[in-house]
Design a protein around this motif. Structure first.
Motif, PDB file in Angstrom:
ATOM      1  N   ASN A  75      80.616  39.506  62.153  1.00 55.92           N
ATOM      2  CA  ASN A  75      82.075  39.624  62.007  1.00 55.92           C
ATOM      3  C   ASN A  75      82.577  41.068  62.161  1.00 55.92           C
ATOM      4  OD1 ASN A  75      82.442  36.829  61.443  1.00 55.92           O
ATOM      5  ND2 ASN A  75      81.736  37.204  59.348  1.00 55.92           N
ATOM      6  N   GLY A  76      81.978  41.788  63.075  1.00 56.07           N
ATOM      7  CA  GLY A  76      82.439  43.130  63.387  1.00 56.07           C
ATOM      8  C   GLY A  76      81.794  44.219  62.568  1.00 56.07           C
ATOM      9  N   GLU A  77      80.885  43.849  61.631  1.00 53.34           N
ATOM     10  CA  GLU A  77      80.279  44.864  60.756  1.00 53.34           C
ATOM     11  C   GLU A  77      79.445  45.866  61.548  1.00 53.34           C
ATOM     12  OE1 GLU A  77      77.233  45.254  56.936  1.00 53.34           O
ATOM     13  OE2 GLU A  77      78.107  43.297  57.453  1.00 53.34           O
ATOM     14  N   LEU A  78      78.680  45.361  62.528  1.00 52.41           N
ATOM     15  CA  LEU A  78      77.860  46.275  63.331  1.00 52.41           C
ATOM     16  C   LEU A  78      78.736  47.209  64.155  1.00 52.41           C
ATOM     17  CD1 LEU A  78      74.738  44.448  64.842  1.00 52.41           C
ATOM     18  CD2 LEU A  78      74.786  46.443  63.339  1.00 52.41           C
ATOM     19  N   LEU A  79      79.809  46.644  64.694  1.00 53.75           N
ATOM     20  CA  LEU A  79      80.716  47.470  65.499  1.00 53.75           C
ATOM     21  C   LEU A  79      81.357  48.565  64.643  1.00 53.75           C
ATOM     22  CD1 LEU A  79      82.413  44.681  67.641  1.00 53.75           C
ATOM     23  CD2 LEU A  79      81.131  46.614  68.554  1.00 53.75           C
ATOM     24  N   ALA A  80      81.811  48.179  63.448  1.00 56.35           N
ATOM     25  CA  ALA A  80      82.454  49.151  62.568  1.00 56.35           C
ATOM     26  C   ALA A  80      81.454  50.205  62.113  1.00 56.35           C
ATOM     27  CB  ALA A  80      83.048  48.435  61.357  1.00 56.35           C
ATOM     28  N   PHE A  81      80.230  49.756  61.783  1.00 54.58           N
ATOM     29  CA  PHE A  81      79.199  50.695  61.352  1.00 54.58           C
ATOM     30  C   PHE A  81      78.896  51.714  62.451  1.00 54.58           C
ATOM     31  CE2 PHE A  81      74.842  52.141  61.239  1.00 54.58           C
ATOM     32  CZ  PHE A  81      74.659  52.516  59.921  1.00 54.58           C
ATOM     33  N   THR A  82      78.837  51.213  63.681  1.00 52.42           N
ATOM     34  CA  THR A  82      78.490  52.087  64.795  1.00 52.42           C
ATOM     35  C   THR A  82      79.566  53.126  65.047  1.00 52.42           C
ATOM     36  OG1 THR A  82      77.318  50.236  65.786  1.00 52.42           O
ATOM     37  CG2 THR A  82      77.737  52.133  67.198  1.00 52.42           C
ATOM     38  N   GLU A  83      80.831  52.722  64.990  1.00 54.37           N
ATOM     39  CA  GLU A  83      81.916  53.673  65.180  1.00 54.37           C
ATOM     40  C   GLU A  83      81.878  54.769  64.113  1.00 54.37           C
ATOM     41  OE1 GLU A  83      83.971  53.939  67.761  1.00 54.37           O
ATOM     42  OE2 GLU A  83      82.736  52.314  68.581  1.00 54.37           O
ATOM     43  N   LYS A  84      81.591  54.347  62.858  1.00 56.86           N
ATOM     44  CA  LYS A  84      81.495  55.322  61.770  1.00 56.86           C
ATOM     45  C   LYS A  84      80.323  56.275  62.010  1.00 56.86           C
ATOM     46  CE  LYS A  84      80.926  55.561  56.755  1.00 56.86           C
ATOM     47  NZ  LYS A  84      80.711  54.781  55.514  1.00 56.86           N
ATOM     48  N   GLU A  85      79.188  55.712  62.477  1.00 60.20           N
ATOM     49  CA  GLU A  85      78.005  56.526  62.731  1.00 60.20           C
ATOM     50  C   GLU A  85      78.255  57.520  63.861  1.00 60.20           C
ATOM     51  OE1 GLU A  85      73.918  57.726  62.338  1.00 60.20           O
ATOM     52  OE2 GLU A  85      75.371  56.737  61.023  1.00 60.20           O
ATOM     53  N   ARG A  86      78.920  57.034  64.928  1.00 59.12           N
ATOM     54  CA  ARG A  86      79.223  57.938  66.047  1.00 59.12           C
ATOM     55  C   ARG A  86      80.123  59.085  65.589  1.00 59.12           C
ATOM     56  NH1 ARG A  86      77.306  55.839  70.786  1.00 59.12           N
ATOM     57  NH2 ARG A  86      77.352  53.582  71.046  1.00 59.12           N
TER      58      ARG A  86
END
Length: 404
Positions: A59-70
């Motif tokens: 539900n978008g958690e990986l996408l959100a995590f990745t943006e934060k990590e970047r």
């Protein structure tokens, strides 16, 4: 502060699913999933992250995590003056790409090929020149795409302009006007890329020449005038004035315009280095005296002013008769023949014999200019004498000379 990495987040979200199952659902390799989970620094592309997020129903958690990590990594790189997305090899590859060049010998060879073809234009069957021109144009396209050196690219554009222009000129001679227009437009654009105003003027002359034989005289005149804006008082100004403007004005019935253009052409010759004899009709340099005179004669043919036609024919003939160009001899002979039938002392017998001789000279290498000029003679002769024997003979001779 969380120390979870993308790899550990992926392991957590994978749960009881095997790496094989995740790889299948996300359409990536199993070993790639394992590498992501075991490499704390690796971040895949946005497309792969989206596929994994969907496969794991995150539900978008990986996408959100990745943006934060970047974002965190970018801040770290700014703070520490480090680059986390490039290394030395990336920079060196960029330098190598910037320095992709073409060997000087290749450029010399290409330029020499073009100059040889120009010099042979008046003596060789134009069909024999096309394969070499097409090969050269194709190779130039590859070199331009690969070369990043500004000066070398400029030289390649210059040679490509001349090559495309020659292909366009030959296409006009074959009566293939749409193809000729495309080649000549390309020649003009390449001249612009080469930052060479003389080449642009030369290409405009080719475009005007094309429209003249396509019988769009207004467009031929417009292109000639635009070309003069690029030529200024340089070498191509003579061609544009007499071959393009004067002849188009002649077809449009502009007597004063022709007088003025012919006079200007001779004045422009005095400002340029005029070559002797009869150089190639596709020359990048100034027109010769013979070329200027022969084109003036053609302009006056259209206006039916025989004394002017003969005056300029007489000026052109010595150099043309001693040249290697069958087309130039044929054209000036037909112009002379036309002057004979529109004069008060019309001599149909002599004029028709001259046209038949002109057609025989270039019989094996017919081009559109000779065909059109001969058909104009037939039209003028028919209007005066009807379909007499001489007209029928010339009509038959024209019909048997197929343009290739």
């Amino acid at each position: 502060m969380s120390t979870e990495t993308f790899g550990s987040a992926l392991r957590r979200l994978r749960g009881n699913l095997s790496t094989r199952d995740v790889a299948r659902l996300a359409n990536v390799g199993k070993s790639y999933i394992s590498a992501l989970e075991n490499d704390d620094q690796r971040l895949p592309s946005h497309q792969i992250i989206a596929s994994l997020d969907s496969a794991l129903k995150a539900n978008g958690e990986l996408l959100a995590f990745t943006e934060k990590e970047r974002g965190a990594r970018q801040t770290e790189a700014l703070d520490l003056g480090e680059r986390t997305t490039e290394d030395v090899s990336d920079v060196l590859r960029r330098i190598h790409k910037m320095n992709k060049a073409v060997a000087p010998e290749v450029i010399r060879q290409l330029r020499g090929n073009l100059q040889r073809i120009v010099s042979r234009y008046e003596r060789f069957d134009h069909s024999d020149l096309v394969p070499a021109l097409l090969d050269q144009r194709s190779w130039l396209d590859e070199l331009i795409g690969e070369c990043n050196h500004p000066r070398e690219r400029q030289q390649l554009f210059e040679i490509a302009s001349g090559t495309s222009g020659l292909l366009g000129y030959i296409a006009v001679g074959r009566g293939k006007f749409p193809l000729a227009r495309a080649y000549c437009a390309e020649a003009f654009q390449l001249g612009d890329f080469a930052q060479d105003s003389n080449l642009q003027a030369w290409a405009r002359g080719l475009q005007s020449f094309c429209e003249y034989y396509a019988q769009d005289y207004d467009e031929a005149l417009r292109l000639a005038m635009d070309g003069l804006g690029h030529a200024k008082f340089g070498p191509q100004s003579v061609r544009l004035t007499v071959n393009c403007m004067a002849r188009a004005m002649g077809k449009l019935g502009d007597v004063e315009g022709v007088h003025r253009a012919v006079g200007e052409a001779y004045e422009l010759m005095s400002r340029n280095d005029v070559p002797p004899g009869l150089p190639s009709s596709i020359t990048f340099e100034c027109y010769s005296a013979a070329q200027t005179a022969s084109n003036a004669a053609t302009a006056y043919v259209s206006l039916e002013i025989p004394e002017k036609v003969q005056k300029y024919v007489d000026l052109a003939l010595p150099d043309i008769n001693s040249s290697d160009s069958p087309w130039s001899r044929s054209l000036v002979m037909i112009d002379s023949a036309v002057s004979m039938i529109i004069s008060k002392e019309a001599d149909m017998e002599r004029a028709s014999a001259l046209v038949l001789d002109a057609l025989s000279i270039s019989a094996n290498r017919p081009i559109i200019s000779i065909q059109q000029r001969a058909m104009e003679f037939i039209r003028d002769a028919s209007q005066r004498w009807g379909e007499v024997r001489q007209v029928a003979e010339i009509r038959q001779a024209v019909s048997t000379r197929e343009i290739r």
